[in-house]
Design an enzyme around this catalytic site. Structure first.
Site, PDB file in Angstrom:
ATOM      1  N   ASP A 126       0.877  -1.168   0.000  1.00 41.89           N
ATOM      2  CA  ASP A 126       0.000   0.000   0.000  1.00 41.89           C
ATOM      3  C   ASP A 126       0.913   1.217   0.000  1.00 41.89           C
ATOM      4  O   ASP A 126       1.934   1.230   0.689  1.00 41.89           O
ATOM      5  CB  ASP A 126      -0.899  -0.020   1.241  1.00 41.89           C
ATOM      6  N   CYS A 129       1.141   2.987   3.789  1.00 39.57           N
ATOM      7  CA  CYS A 129       1.514   2.384   5.071  1.00 39.57           C
ATOM      8  C   CYS A 129       2.989   2.622   5.385  1.00 39.57           C
ATOM      9  O   CYS A 129       3.854   2.566   4.497  1.00 39.57           O
ATOM     10  CB  CYS A 129       1.162   0.895   5.101  1.00 39.57           C
ATOM     11  N   CYS A 132       5.452  -0.218   4.643  1.00 36.71           N
ATOM     12  CA  CYS A 132       5.607  -0.391   3.192  1.00 36.71           C
ATOM     13  C   CYS A 132       6.610   0.629   2.658  1.00 36.71           C
ATOM     14  O   CYS A 132       7.439   0.315   1.792  1.00 36.71           O
ATOM     15  CB  CYS A 132       4.265  -0.211   2.481  1.00 36.71           C
ATOM     16  N   ARG A 156      -5.436  -0.593   1.564  1.00 38.60           N
ATOM     17  CA  ARG A 156      -6.004  -0.964   2.857  1.00 38.60           C
ATOM     18  C   ARG A 156      -7.391  -0.396   3.080  1.00 38.60           C
ATOM     19  O   ARG A 156      -8.167  -0.916   3.889  1.00 38.60           O
ATOM     20  CB  ARG A 156      -5.060  -0.516   3.979  1.00 38.60           C
TER      21      ARG A 156
END
Length: 241
Positions: A126, A129, A132, A156
């Site tokens: 994503d 995030c 990430c 998400r």
């Protein structure tokens, strides 16, 4: 190894007793598939006997479910083998189907290829995030260790959402790899649309057991939830060979 209580009755799903009435033939897996589909609105991809007698293992678009042979009992959770070091049999059952479900999406993956490729991992990601972004900022470290990273989208916020639209813009950019780096550093991406199959990527992620990002799929289909730094991921990859 500590035992985590992951077995749970699926009573909360409020399955109607009539929907789970025993079939005329206890070996009629087609009838069991139909019951699960009708009662839970899931797609049953495959069903077969589980390692436990009188219990069937159903692989669905929402993960693995277990149903009794007569169709009257159902539970959702992980099955462990006490005699094999608490091996997670549910996770092992999902490994092969995971790889099969990833194949149709290979043309939609954003690939950061290692020059001296030794391993290939697929990561559901994503753009928003934190972990990430941390993983992406260490991409050179993964590639330098011979790890090729293939990205699939897992917005998400779900699909449809502004989050999903942003990820579609990344996938549809003139240079998607560059756009991914920009997005993960908080930069605005020019809106773009194409056949990126963001919804399909998200749905496959849900079907193979992903509920957060980053989620790393190893070459054997094992799912590693969460971030792993480059050297730790390499050790994990080498341990499953």
């Amino acid at each position: 190894m500590k035992f985590t209580r992951t077995f749970s009755l699926i009573a909360a799903m409020m399955i109607a007793p009539a929907a789970l009435a025993a079939s005329n033939s206890s070996d009629d897996t087609a009838a069991l598939k139909q019951k699960l589909s009708d009662a839970l609105s899931v797609e049953v991809i495959s069903i077969k006997p589980s390692p436990v007698a009188e219990l069937y293992e159903a692989y669905t678009d929402r993960g693995v479910l277990y149903i009794s042979r007569d169709g009257s009992k159902l539970f959702h959770g992980s099955l462990y083998d006490l005699d094999k070091g608490m091996k997670n049999l549910t996770e092992a059952a999902m490994a092969g189907p995971r790889l099969d479900m990833l194949k149709p999406l290979e043309d939609n993956m954003l690939v950061y290829k290692a020059k001296n490729e030794k391993h290939v991992v697929t990561i559901f990601t994503d753009v928003s995030c934190g972990y990430c972004r941390k993983l992406h900022n260490e991409m050179d470290g993964y590639n330098d260790l011979g790890i090729t990273v293939r990205y699939l989208a897992f917005p998400r916020a779900g699909v449809p959402s502004a989050n999903a639209d942003e990820m579609e813009s990344v996938w549809c950019a003139a240079d998607p790899l560059k756009a991914m780096g920009q997005a993960k550093n908080g930069k605005a991406i020019k809106q773009a649309k194409c056949d990126a199959k963001i919804a399909e990527q998200y749905n496959v992620g849900q079907a193979i057991g992903i509920n957060g990002t980053p989620a790393i799929i190893l070459e054997d289909g094992t799912l590693i939830p969460g971030y792993q730094p480059p050297k730790a991921l390499l050790r994990t990859l080498e341990s499953v060979q």
